[in-house]
Design a protein around this motif. Sequence first.
Motif, PDB file in Angstrom:
ATOM      1  N   ARG B 194       0.536  -1.049   0.179  1.00 28.79           N
ATOM      2  CA  ARG B 194      -0.423  -0.152  -0.109  1.00 28.79           C
ATOM      3  C   ARG B 194       0.870   1.591   0.254  1.00 28.79           C
ATOM      4  NH1 ARG B 194      -5.734  -0.287   1.587  1.00 28.79           N
ATOM      5  NH2 ARG B 194      -4.559  -2.331   0.316  1.00 28.79           N
ATOM      6  N   PHE B 195       2.231   1.392   0.232  1.00 28.35           N
ATOM      7  CA  PHE B 195       3.216   2.227   0.671  1.00 28.35           C
ATOM      8  C   PHE B 195       3.532   2.581  -0.676  1.00 28.35           C
ATOM      9  CE2 PHE B 195       3.928   1.236   5.569  1.00 28.35           C
ATOM     10  CZ  PHE B 195       3.292   2.145   6.287  1.00 28.35           C
ATOM     11  N   LYS B 221      12.280   2.518  -0.052  1.00 24.59           N
ATOM     12  CA  LYS B 221      13.347   1.634   0.801  1.00 24.59           C
ATOM     13  C   LYS B 221      14.438   2.886   1.030  1.00 24.59           C
ATOM     14  CE  LYS B 221      13.280  -3.138   0.194  1.00 24.59           C
ATOM     15  NZ  LYS B 221      13.514  -3.931  -0.520  1.00 24.59           N
ATOM     16  N   ASN B 222      14.654   3.617  -0.125  1.00 27.86           N
ATOM     17  CA  ASN B 222      16.063   4.809   0.592  1.00 27.86           C
ATOM     18  C   ASN B 222      15.526   5.968   0.498  1.00 27.86           C
ATOM     19  OD1 ASN B 222      17.448   3.112  -1.428  1.00 27.86           O
ATOM     20  ND2 ASN B 222      17.183   3.968  -3.289  1.00 27.86           N
ATOM     21  N   ILE B 223      14.393   6.730   0.399  1.00 32.39           N
ATOM     22  CA  ILE B 223      13.960   7.994   0.953  1.00 32.39           C
ATOM     23  C   ILE B 223      12.638   7.820   1.797  1.00 32.39           C
ATOM     24  CG2 ILE B 223      15.459   8.761  -0.395  1.00 32.39           C
ATOM     25  CD1 ILE B 223      13.260   9.834  -1.738  1.00 32.39           C
ATOM     26  N   GLY B 224      11.540   7.202   1.917  1.00 26.64           N
ATOM     27  CA  GLY B 224      10.514   6.744   2.686  1.00 26.64           C
ATOM     28  C   GLY B 224      10.781   7.031   4.352  1.00 26.64           C
ATOM     29  N   SER B 225       9.817   8.192   4.952  1.00 24.73           N
ATOM     30  CA  SER B 225      10.161   8.119   6.488  1.00 24.73           C
ATOM     31  C   SER B 225       8.594   7.966   6.585  1.00 24.73           C
ATOM     32  CB  SER B 225      11.294   9.380   6.177  1.00 24.73           C
ATOM     33  OG  SER B 225      10.606  10.113   6.357  1.00 24.73           O
ATOM     34  N   LYS B 233      16.077  13.901   2.533  1.00 22.40           N
ATOM     35  CA  LYS B 233      17.227  13.130   1.441  1.00 22.40           C
ATOM     36  C   LYS B 233      15.598  13.573  -0.160  1.00 22.40           C
ATOM     37  CE  LYS B 233      19.054   9.794   3.953  1.00 22.40           C
ATOM     38  NZ  LYS B 233      18.626   8.668   4.902  1.00 22.40           N
ATOM     39  N   GLU B 234      17.508  13.319  -0.488  1.00 18.45           N
ATOM     40  CA  GLU B 234      16.278  13.140  -2.271  1.00 18.45           C
ATOM     41  C   GLU B 234      17.079  12.123  -2.834  1.00 18.45           C
ATOM     42  OE1 GLU B 234      17.188  17.422  -3.710  1.00 18.45           O
ATOM     43  OE2 GLU B 234      15.115  17.649  -2.789  1.00 18.45           O
ATOM     44  N   SER B 253      11.970  14.074  -3.231  1.00 19.50           N
ATOM     45  CA  SER B 253      12.233  15.062  -1.528  1.00 19.50           C
ATOM     46  C   SER B 253      11.748  13.638  -0.536  1.00 19.50           C
ATOM     47  CB  SER B 253      12.466  16.135  -1.087  1.00 19.50           C
ATOM     48  OG  SER B 253      11.395  16.271  -0.667  1.00 19.50           O
ATOM     49  N   SER B 254      12.236  13.225  -0.259  1.00 18.05           N
ATOM     50  CA  SER B 254      11.614  12.712   1.607  1.00 18.05           C
ATOM     51  C   SER B 254      10.734  13.058   2.168  1.00 18.05           C
ATOM     52  CB  SER B 254      12.318  12.189   2.902  1.00 18.05           C
ATOM     53  OG  SER B 254      12.897  13.461   3.188  1.00 18.05           O
ATOM     54  N   ASN B 255      10.645  14.140   1.491  1.00 17.98           N
ATOM     55  CA  ASN B 255       9.484  15.546   2.254  1.00 17.98           C
ATOM     56  C   ASN B 255       7.568  15.213   1.568  1.00 17.98           C
ATOM     57  OD1 ASN B 255      10.843  16.047   4.570  1.00 17.98           O
ATOM     58  ND2 ASN B 255      10.682  18.362   3.504  1.00 17.98           N
ATOM     59  N   GLU B 256       7.889  15.021   0.540  1.00 18.44           N
ATOM     60  CA  GLU B 256       7.102  14.265  -0.285  1.00 18.44           C
ATOM     61  C   GLU B 256       6.832  13.032  -0.247  1.00 18.44           C
ATOM     62  OE1 GLU B 256       8.532  17.519  -4.067  1.00 18.44           O
ATOM     63  OE2 GLU B 256       9.598  15.959  -4.151  1.00 18.44           O
ATOM     64  N   ILE B 257       7.581  11.732   0.394  1.00 18.34           N
ATOM     65  CA  ILE B 257       7.682  10.687   0.525  1.00 18.34           C
ATOM     66  C   ILE B 257       6.194  11.262   1.582  1.00 18.34           C
ATOM     67  CG2 ILE B 257       7.724   8.009   0.514  1.00 18.34           C
ATOM     68  CD1 ILE B 257       8.590   9.260  -2.329  1.00 18.34           C
TER      69      ILE B 257
END
Lengths: 320, 347
Positions: B194-195, B221-225, B233-234, B253-257
């Motif tokens: 779902r993520f 996996k790389n920038i998800g938080s 992170k980008e 970017s990680s904020n978008e994720i």
Amino acid sequence: MSEEISVMENETPDVQPSRLGELLRTTREQLGLEVDDVARQLCLSPRQVVALEADAYSDLPSATFTRGFIRNYAKLLQIEAEPLLAMYRSKVPDAPSLSAISLHTEGIPIQTGNRGSWLPYLVATGILVLAAAAWWFYMDWRESHPAAVEPAENVAAPAKTESATTPVPLQAQPEPAPMGAGMQPEQLTEPAPNATLAQAEPAAPSVPSASPAPAAPAVPVATPSQTPSAAVPAPSNAVAAGIARVELKFSESSWVRVMDADGKELLNKTKPAASEEVVEGKPPLKVVIGNVNGATVIYKGQPVDVLSHAKANVARLTLE
Amino acid sequence: MLGFLSSYFSNDLAIDLGTANTLIYVRGKGIVLDEPSVVAIRTEGGPAGKKTILAVGAEAKRMLGKAPASIQAIRPMKDGVIADFTITEQMLKYFIRKVHESRMFSPNPRIIICVPYGSTQVERRAIRESAIGAGARQVFLIEEPMAAAIGADLPVADATGSMVVDIGGGTTEVGVISLGGVVYAKSERVGGDRFDEAIIDYIRRNYGMQISEPTAELIKKNIGSAFPGSEVKEMEVTGRNLAEGLPRKFTISSNEILEALTAPLNSIVGAVKSALEQTPPELGADIAERGMVLTGGGALLRDLDILLKEETGLPVIVAEDPLTCVARGSGRALEEMDKLGNVFAYE
């Protein structure tokens, strides 16, 4: 509270931050954080943070949680968690590595209702049914295997034979009794003379009808041993017809042998004490008695002095 | 001697048949197989032609989204349960044979297999049947929260409440466990998949770009938080521009994720909160003292523990090696199978 702890820490001898709690505390102090700040950020109670810094692991939850707390604390302090966890492991080596995953059960079933009351009856009924079935099968098997049962019956019936055998000889007596009178008189101790006497009366009329006259010449030759029927009437009548009668009485057990004129062995037995024997045969009769002292011989109604013929307690005599 | 013989012939297995990965634990050996739950099928001679299995596991996963028309890479599990019965059976058979490689006889093991707590009777029966079809002599089911709690080494048999949150590929299982049993559990059909979907949707919506599932997984996996951190992170991503129809590169970017993952993360937080709501107060006190434990691949999402901690105000611990917790827990149940009976689930 933290000050109290730090006083405690200073008193302990090891100064280098080899202790996990001390490392956490010094790092926290370097970052200018208070215990309460840390507790708030980790959602722990200050008591737990203090316990972590004092290495008081008994005040903390099980190892899994404590390791998690240490990791979270290290993350907050932005230091590597792995060395801290290694220190924790060396500190608490005896921590149970794995907790139990299932309950220990006593296995006691819950009894509902009155199950306990009918259970004994059920068991008793079952035992009865089993016993009945076993009996039925035994009977069935006995019927189909009579041979296998016989020895058991013999063992079981000795008392029965005592009573059952008595009538049997009574029926058979007419035949063996006369034979016993001539041939095997050892079996007839007391009843034998009675039987012969009782037999003599009915036998006497019947035998003479068959062979009174011809018996006189013929019987003396062959029958004394062969045909007891002829010998039975003899005692009273046939002595005169060349048949001699010897009575042997034994007060002690003794061996005895009697032979008639033809060399035929009429008797060869060991007799028990307090027994007697009557032998009839064609004279002269040769008699050998093993234990002369316990024996008395009556020949043709006259006692014979056997002791005079005795040699080493054995008497050999010829009765003319 | 007898134990050696029986272990030689039986070789019991515990299987974590997950939506994303299948892990197999062999009695006495540990986890011996960890492969993606993907099967590649080749269809010969048209759509109605004969179907053969081309690859299973990691090799098949590499074919996901890259295969020609004749090859189909399938994920037979969806939302923690079987979506394609036949393919699942074939996959299990392949994995079991792989584990038993050097055996002379065909494997005939006893199998413990995990099922989501919220799975229906039909879904559980399907899992059991597919395991039997794959050669199992006997199948035991274990509910995932229980397996996860055992794998995370929680004191499940004690009279204390332990809370475990297992975020798998297809489902999130929240369980409160005490005295060797599940006191309360909730299964939410939200997980790593779902993520990925949320990331794909977000990028399509905001960038007008289409990315594939493997790419979405890589981004996660790389920038998800799960929580806004100090560090942003980008990552450079390649997708197909929906307007132009051409591959284009862009940076995310990680904020978008984080924004993209808000919806699925909220359902996880909701499931945890609802579990805490339903937990008896006595057990709730234990959980407040010790905290909840995160397991499953989803626990590796950066700062997910911080999100849950902030949302619930309770300590949150990420289990050691969260990916294999369920498999290890099932494995322990397998090792102690003869001693326990009350941890297994029924249909």
